[in-house]
Design an enzyme around this catalytic site. Structure first.
Site, short mmCIF file in Angstrom:
data_model
loop_
_atom_site.label_atom_id
_atom_site.label_comp_id
_atom_site.label_asym_id
_atom_site.label_seq_id
_atom_site.Cartn_x
_atom_site.Cartn_y
_atom_site.Cartn_z
N HIS A 144 -3.42 7.36 1.97
CA HIS A 144 -3.79 6.03 1.49
C HIS A 144 -5.20 5.73 1.99
O HIS A 144 -5.50 5.89 3.18
CB HIS A 144 -2.80 5.00 2.02
CG HIS A 144 -3.24 3.58 1.84
ND1 HIS A 144 -3.72 3.11 0.64
CD2 HIS A 144 -3.27 2.54 2.71
CE1 HIS A 144 -4.04 1.83 0.78
NE2 HIS A 144 -3.77 1.47 2.02
N ASN A 194 -10.07 -0.17 -0.40
CA ASN A 194 -8.61 -0.09 -0.33
C ASN A 194 -8.04 -0.64 -1.64
O ASN A 194 -8.08 -1.84 -1.88
CB ASN A 194 -8.11 -0.90 0.87
CG ASN A 194 -6.60 -0.80 1.06
OD1 ASN A 194 -5.87 -0.39 0.17
ND2 ASN A 194 -6.14 -1.20 2.22
N CYS A 246 0.81 -1.22 0.00
CA CYS A 246 0.00 0.00 0.00
C CYS A 246 0.84 1.27 0.00
O CYS A 246 0.35 2.34 -0.37
CB CYS A 246 -0.95 0.00 1.20
SG CYS A 246 -2.10 -1.38 1.21
#
Length: 323
Positions: free
Chosen positions: A250, A280, A114
């Site tokens: 993020h 996500n 990520c």
């Protein structure tokens, strides 16, 4: 004069299939309310059968190039941040290079889960400042739907597929925090936490594997580390959180986003949030959020932006840039 890596174009791509939370209710002990209350996610996009990470990345790249008003002939390098490349090798970046019809320059992948796009931005910045390239296409792209355990309600409802791309160009600045472009970067990793977020398979274990996560532990590390790396990057640039126009974090979980903003002393009206629509998307989430924010009219020329992310590794970092 000081050389800066300046953002001149942004774009994104999302697969056509939209998956609302309600779709999971038929196969899992979960509800739309449960998912939203714990993550803020309402829906996500899943890639179609045969649609790969490099396909998504190429579409996002085309949008970014169009936004920048340039073609692949003007690009020197491509960096793709991804944990879900099409093949073990060659890199997804070389596949994007081919799909875009680009036969010059160089292309490679970065894998920091990520945090991948933050790592890719930092790398592209270094390449530009060293004179190895004048324009770099930086892409975050993922098909996390391919590594989900569909029986694990704690993870499979959180992730989605997508891609975002940013074009960086070498430009002269005055060497002050008022310059456009990347002003500072800050990267970290600590492998002792590798078991908190990982995929239980890979090439050397001869299995594809599924994503595994200790959510509570990741949350505990995320808020502290994200706020710390963002503040360090700002300090490197000679700035503070009071100078920030937008945090583009993020997009993992709304509670992490809110907790990080609080720790930095920032109101949520200065935070770009897209997690509700995309889930996500790992390395794709920051460029995707940047692109959506520009489309919304939130991000404008001259705005000071901080991006920060944390992912498996654990790997985390932040970038400070002026739009």
């Amino acid at each position: 004069m000081t050389l800066r890596a300046v953002a001149i174009g942004i774009g994104h791509y999302l697969p056509e299939r939209v998956v609302p939370n309600s779709e999971f209710e038929a196969t899992l002990d979960t509800t739309d309310e449960w998912i939203q209350s714990r993550s803020g996610i309402q829906q996500r996009h899943f890639a179609a059968e045969g649609e790969t990470t490099s396909n998504l990345a190429a579409r996002a790249a085309e949008a970014a190039l169009q936004d920048a008003g340039i073609t692949t002939a003007d690009v020197d390098a491509i960096i793709v941040a991804t944990s879900t490349a099409d093949l073990t090798f060659p890199s997804a970046a070389t596949m994007v290079q081919s799909e875009l019809g680009m036969t010059h320059g160089f292309a490679f992948d970065i894998q920091a889960v990520c945090a991948g796009f933050v790592y890719a931005l930092s790398t592209a910045n270094a390449i530009i400042l060293s004179g190895q390239a004048r324009r770099v296409l930086v892409i975050g792209a993922e098909t996390f739907s391919r590594i989900m355990d569909w029986t694990d309600r704690a993870t499979c409802v959180l992730f989605g597929d997508g891609a975002g791309a940013l074009v960086l160009e070498a430009r002269e600045g005055d060497g002050t925090a008022a310059d456009s472009g990347i002003l500072a970067t800050d990267l970290h990793s600590d492998g002792q936490f590798k078991d908190l977020l990982y995929v239980d398979g890979g090439v050397s274990t001869q299995s594809t594997g599924h994503l595994r996560m200790q959510g509570n532990q990741v949350f505990r590390h995320a808020v502290e580390k994200l706020a710390s790396t963002a503040e360090t990057a700002l300090e490197k640039a000679g700035l503070t959180s009071e100078d920030v126009d937008w945090i583009v974090p993020h997009q993992a979980n709304i509670r992490i986003i809110q907790g990080t903003a609080r720790k930095m002393g920032l109101d949520m009206d200065r935070v770009v949030v897209t997690v509700q629509d995309h889930g996500n998307t790992s390395a794709a989430s920051i460029p995707l959020a940047l692109s959506v924010a520009k489309q919304r009219g939130q991000i404008k020329p001259g705005d000071l932006i901080v991006t920060e992310a944390i992912g498996g590794g654990l790997a985390w970092g932040a970038v400070v840039l002026r739009w």
